[in-house]
Write a protein that holds these residues in place. Structure first.
Motif, PDB file in Angstrom:
ATOM      1  N   ASN A 374       0.723  -1.065  -0.055  1.00  0.00           N
ATOM      2  CA  ASN A 374      -0.212   0.155   0.166  1.00  0.00           C
ATOM      3  C   ASN A 374       1.009   1.199  -0.052  1.00  0.00           C
ATOM      4  N   THR A 375       2.114   1.160   0.430  1.00  0.00           N
ATOM      5  CA  THR A 375       2.789   2.436   1.067  1.00  0.00           C
ATOM      6  C   THR A 375       3.633   3.043  -0.002  1.00  0.00           C
ATOM      7  N   GLU A 376       3.829   1.841  -1.277  1.00  0.00           N
ATOM      8  CA  GLU A 376       4.838   2.074  -2.127  1.00  0.00           C
ATOM      9  C   GLU A 376       3.802   2.299  -3.060  1.00  0.00           C
ATOM     10  N   LEU A 377       2.487   1.422  -3.366  1.00  0.00           N
ATOM     11  CA  LEU A 377       1.958   1.923  -4.311  1.00  0.00           C
ATOM     12  C   LEU A 377       1.070   2.885  -4.701  1.00  0.00           C
ATOM     13  N   VAL A 378       0.735   3.974  -3.084  1.00  0.00           N
ATOM     14  CA  VAL A 378       0.024   5.104  -3.008  1.00  0.00           C
ATOM     15  C   VAL A 378       1.362   5.645  -3.482  1.00  0.00           C
ATOM     16  N   PHE A 379       2.203   5.657  -3.039  1.00  0.00           N
ATOM     17  CA  PHE A 379       3.777   6.680  -3.339  1.00  0.00           C
ATOM     18  C   PHE A 379       3.899   6.535  -5.044  1.00  0.00           C
ATOM     19  N   PHE A 380       3.906   5.671  -5.683  1.00  0.00           N
ATOM     20  CA  PHE A 380       4.340   5.433  -6.735  1.00  0.00           C
ATOM     21  C   PHE A 380       2.724   6.309  -7.895  1.00  0.00           C
ATOM     22  N   LEU A 381       1.415   6.434  -7.557  1.00  0.00           N
ATOM     23  CA  LEU A 381       0.928   6.413  -8.054  1.00  0.00           C
ATOM     24  C   LEU A 381       0.526   8.075  -7.896  1.00  0.00           C
ATOM     25  N   GLY A 382       1.412   8.455  -6.881  1.00  0.00           N
ATOM     26  CA  GLY A 382       1.316   9.574  -6.503  1.00  0.00           C
ATOM     27  C   GLY A 382       2.538  10.685  -7.384  1.00  0.00           C
ATOM     28  N   PHE A 400      -8.784   1.047  -2.183  1.00  0.00           N
ATOM     29  CA  PHE A 400      -8.954  -0.042  -3.434  1.00  0.00           C
ATOM     30  C   PHE A 400      -9.939  -1.061  -3.418  1.00  0.00           C
ATOM     31  N   MET A 401      -9.891  -1.169  -2.632  1.00  0.00           N
ATOM     32  CA  MET A 401     -11.204  -2.391  -2.944  1.00  0.00           C
ATOM     33  C   MET A 401     -12.237  -1.951  -3.605  1.00  0.00           C
ATOM     34  N   PHE A 402     -12.559  -0.795  -3.047  1.00  0.00           N
ATOM     35  CA  PHE A 402     -13.942  -0.149  -3.286  1.00  0.00           C
ATOM     36  C   PHE A 402     -13.806   0.917  -5.114  1.00  0.00           C
ATOM     37  N   LEU A 403     -12.161   0.886  -5.180  1.00  0.00           N
ATOM     38  CA  LEU A 403     -11.653   1.635  -6.774  1.00  0.00           C
ATOM     39  C   LEU A 403     -11.722   0.606  -7.606  1.00  0.00           C
ATOM     40  N   TYR A 404     -11.342  -0.354  -6.906  1.00  0.00           N
ATOM     41  CA  TYR A 404     -11.334  -1.321  -7.912  1.00  0.00           C
ATOM     42  C   TYR A 404     -11.531  -3.191  -7.793  1.00  0.00           C
ATOM     43  N   PRO A 405     -12.474  -2.927  -7.914  1.00  0.00           N
ATOM     44  CA  PRO A 405     -13.418  -4.430  -6.872  1.00  0.00           C
ATOM     45  C   PRO A 405     -13.620  -5.579  -7.468  1.00  0.00           C
ATOM     46  N   GLU A 406     -13.172  -6.833  -6.580  1.00  0.00           N
ATOM     47  CA  GLU A 406     -12.707  -8.648  -7.485  1.00  0.00           C
ATOM     48  C   GLU A 406     -14.674  -8.182  -8.439  1.00  0.00           C
ATOM     49  N   GLN A 421      -6.598  -9.246  -2.512  1.00  0.00           N
ATOM     50  CA  GLN A 421      -4.790  -9.336  -3.971  1.00  0.00           C
ATOM     51  C   GLN A 421      -5.269  -8.622  -4.781  1.00  0.00           C
ATOM     52  N   THR A 422      -6.570  -9.179  -5.019  1.00  0.00           N
ATOM     53  CA  THR A 422      -7.787  -8.837  -6.610  1.00  0.00           C
ATOM     54  C   THR A 422      -7.384  -7.891  -6.541  1.00  0.00           C
ATOM     55  N   SER A 423      -7.874  -6.847  -6.033  1.00  0.00           N
ATOM     56  CA  SER A 423      -8.152  -4.942  -5.794  1.00  0.00           C
ATOM     57  C   SER A 423      -6.703  -4.988  -6.261  1.00  0.00           C
ATOM     58  N   TYR A 424      -5.856  -5.119  -5.257  1.00  0.00           N
ATOM     59  CA  TYR A 424      -4.848  -4.189  -5.658  1.00  0.00           C
ATOM     60  C   TYR A 424      -3.911  -4.822  -7.093  1.00  0.00           C
ATOM     61  N   VAL A 425      -3.662  -5.539  -7.257  1.00  0.00           N
ATOM     62  CA  VAL A 425      -3.550  -6.646  -8.669  1.00  0.00           C
ATOM     63  C   VAL A 425      -3.838  -5.705  -9.790  1.00  0.00           C
ATOM     64  N   LYS A 426      -5.294  -5.390  -9.297  1.00  0.00           N
ATOM     65  CA  LYS A 426      -5.652  -4.878 -10.066  1.00  0.00           C
ATOM     66  C   LYS A 426      -5.726  -3.224 -10.767  1.00  0.00           C
ATOM     67  N   ALA A 427      -5.616  -2.629  -9.356  1.00  0.00           N
ATOM     68  CA  ALA A 427      -5.022  -0.914  -9.853  1.00  0.00           C
ATOM     69  C   ALA A 427      -3.318  -1.152  -9.555  1.00  0.00           C
ATOM     70  N   ILE A 428      -2.390  -1.698  -9.982  1.00  0.00           N
ATOM     71  CA  ILE A 428      -0.899  -2.216 -10.516  1.00  0.00           C
ATOM     72  C   ILE A 428      -1.438  -3.057 -12.422  1.00  0.00           C
ATOM     73  N   LEU A 429      -2.227  -3.442 -12.648  1.00  0.00           N
ATOM     74  CA  LEU A 429      -2.884  -3.216 -13.653  1.00  0.00           C
ATOM     75  C   LEU A 429      -2.427  -1.923 -14.263  1.00  0.00           C
ATOM     76  N   GLU A 430      -3.764  -1.544 -13.511  1.00  0.00           N
ATOM     77  CA  GLU A 430      -4.289   0.514 -14.390  1.00  0.00           C
ATOM     78  C   GLU A 430      -2.786   0.877 -14.331  1.00  0.00           C
ATOM     79  N   ALA A 431      -1.667   1.050 -13.199  1.00  0.00           N
ATOM     80  CA  ALA A 431      -0.765   1.883 -13.094  1.00  0.00           C
ATOM     81  C   ALA A 431       0.006   1.448 -14.050  1.00  0.00           C
ATOM     82  N   ARG A 432       0.450  -0.255 -14.516  1.00  0.00           N
ATOM     83  CA  ARG A 432       1.301  -0.598 -15.413  1.00  0.00           C
ATOM     84  C   ARG A 432       0.664  -0.229 -17.009  1.00  0.00           C
ATOM     85  N   ARG A 433      -0.478  -0.479 -17.336  1.00  0.00           N
ATOM     86  CA  ARG A 433      -1.201   0.476 -18.480  1.00  0.00           C
ATOM     87  C   ARG A 433      -1.240   1.797 -18.994  1.00  0.00           C
TER      88      ARG A 433
END
Length: 490
Positions: A374-382, A400-406, A421-433
């Motif tokens: 969470n700490t690292e992903l929020v920083f990256f998005l920022g 994250f679970m609300f914004l990127y629901p399973e 995990q699914t919600s966080y992975v979805k957020a990471i996939l969108e960041a990579r996208r």
């Protein structure tokens, strides 16, 4: 008569001398790679001199119909997951051939090192050759085979893993299984990693230490070996702001400057750079199926979790419905200036700290280290958000679970994930996208998570790439199948 005898004798002597000279030459007249300098020069060509980016990007869900009047055949074929019937620049056959040519250079370097007795002073070249060989095979198996799944990898068709230099004309090869290819790649990575160095005049154009680790993290991520991903990425540290691409600065530059800046070797974030023969720099102006207005809005305009605006800038040519963010500076090398004939080349980033860091965050999620992730992903998005405030722009697990629901059956990797995990992975996939739009990396996430893709074409029915669709593995090029390489089922 005496003069005739002398002439015959001279002719015999000349013939013997010519025969000795002929027999002393290498049969195929190839250059002897017999010094460290020659080996280093050979390795310059161990990275594919072609690009996969246009192919992979057009197959992904990053693109739509730009409704342009002229449609390039290969662009349309990639959009419809059809085999290219051309073999020129930016085609499937072109990239296949480029990868095996790069592999041939790596194999010759390794053979030459062995023939010189494998001295310790050649370990850096050995490491580079092993990593380069692994990289090209990894790209081949990622494009031309089914996604990696340990349950089926032993029987899934991979690609030929070539470990010897070419010594015969038109040698016959068979396809290794996906498992065999991945085992070979891992062996080459783990043997080569301890040897690679940064001791180059231009380290970003070689498999330097960080580039090798970044590639290893991509490989282990595909395999689901989270511990290995964390091991090779440990040196990034927490919130590595100086190691990531500085979008706050990039966004202040004019687009013609951004083109140059994005792929510069001087940026810490860029780890491995290549200059292949490619037209990707012109894709936004010449490809109908590219990032259109609808896709740009889907990926960028409506997706910031802080409710703010992303730093990414977009432009169009001649008010076209296709958009681009400046990434590829073309260099046109003239072969005949008078006739205006030549070849286009682009500087492209093959590996970066930005991808490396996202790989690490995903591994943290899959290891259940949610607070760290969470700490690292929020920083990256920022770092990608205009007006980001670390003190007030906070995202919790619940956010994250609300914004990127399973969503049931949306992401289906070969391993299980919890809802969290699914919600966080979805957020990471969108960041990579977002970060790698135009660069083709989205296609590899589409494959490994078996994501359904719908491609709409004006005036035609929607074309859907369903889960486990056979078209997810490119068809073997005709030039290869004609010489015995087994085709993919269709």
């Amino acid at each position: 008569m005496k003069n005739i005898k002398i002439a015959i004798l001279l002719l015999v002597l000349i013939s013997i001398s010519s025969c000795d000279d002929f027999l002393s030459e290498v049969p195929d007249n190839r250059t002897q790679i017999d010094t460290p300098e020659k080996i280093s020069e050979l390795l310059v060509y161990s990275i594919p001199e072609a690009s996969y980016m246009d192919i992979a990007e057009t197959m992904s869900d990053n693109v739509g119909d730009g409704e342009l009047s002229n449609i390039a055949r290969k662009n349309e074929q990639s959009y419809n997951w059809e085999m290219h019937d051309q073999t020129d620049i930016d085609t499937e056959a072109n990239y296949w051939d480029a990868c095996y040519k790069a592999i041939a250079h790596a194999n010759q370097a390794l053979r030459s090192i062995e023939e010189l007795g494998s001295p310790a002073n050649l370990n850096p070249q050995k490491g580079e050759a092993l990593l380069a060989r692994a990289y090209s095979h990894f790209m081949l198996v990622s494009l031309w085979s089914n996604r990696y799944n340990p349950a089926t990898a032993a029987t899934d068709l991979g690609v030929p893993y070539v470990t010897e230099p070419e010594t015969v004309l038109l040698k016959q090869y068979k396809r290794n299984s996906v498992k065999e290819v991945f085992d070979f790649i891992q062996r080459d990575i783990e043997e080569g990693l301890p040897y690679v160095t940064n001791d180059y005049a231009e380290p970003k154009f070689h498999f330097n230490k960080e580039a090798a680790k970044a590639f290893a993290s991509r490989f282990y991520l595909i395999k689901g070996d989270w511990d290995k991903v964390l091991e090779v990425s440990d040196g990034l540290g927490s919130k590595p702001d100086k190691k990531l691409k500085d979008y706050a600065t990039l966004s202040t530059l004019a687009p013609d400057i951004q083109f140059v800046e994005y792929g510069k070797s001087s940026y810490t974030s860029n780890l491995l750079i290549a200059s292949p023969n490619t037209l990707i720099g012109r894709s936004a102006s010449s490809s109908n199926f590219y990032l259109n207005n609808d896709k740009q809005n889907e990926i960028f305009d409506s997706s910031n979790p802080f409710g703010k605006t992303w730093y990414f800038d977009f432009y169009s040519y001649n008010s076209s419905r296709t958009l681009f963010t400046p990434k590829f500076e073309e260099y046109f090398k003239y072969t005949n200036i008078s006739a205006g004939i030549g070849e286009p080349y682009c500087g492209i980033v093959l590996l970066s700290n930005d991808e490396f860091y996202l790989n690490r965050i995903e591994a943290l999620v899959m290891k259940g280290r949610i607070a760290e992730a969470n700490t690292e992903l929020v920083f990256f998005l920022g770092t990608r958000t205009i007006g980001y405030n670390e003190a007030t722009d906070v995202l919790t697990t619940e956010d994250f679970m609300f914004l990127y629901p399973e969503i049931e059956n949306e992401l289906t990797p070969f391993y299980d994930m919890t809802s969290e995990q699914t919600s966080y992975v979805k957020a990471i996939l969108e960041a990579r996208r977002r970060d790698f739009v135009h660069e083709g990396l989205r296609w590899f996430d589409v494959k490994r998570f078996n994501i359904v893709v719908e491609h709409e074409t004006f005036g035609k029915p929607t074309n859907t790439l369903v889960k486990d669709d056979k078209r997810r593995a490119l068809q073997i090029p005709i030039s290869a199948s004609n010489y015995g390489i087994e085709k993919n089922p269709r």
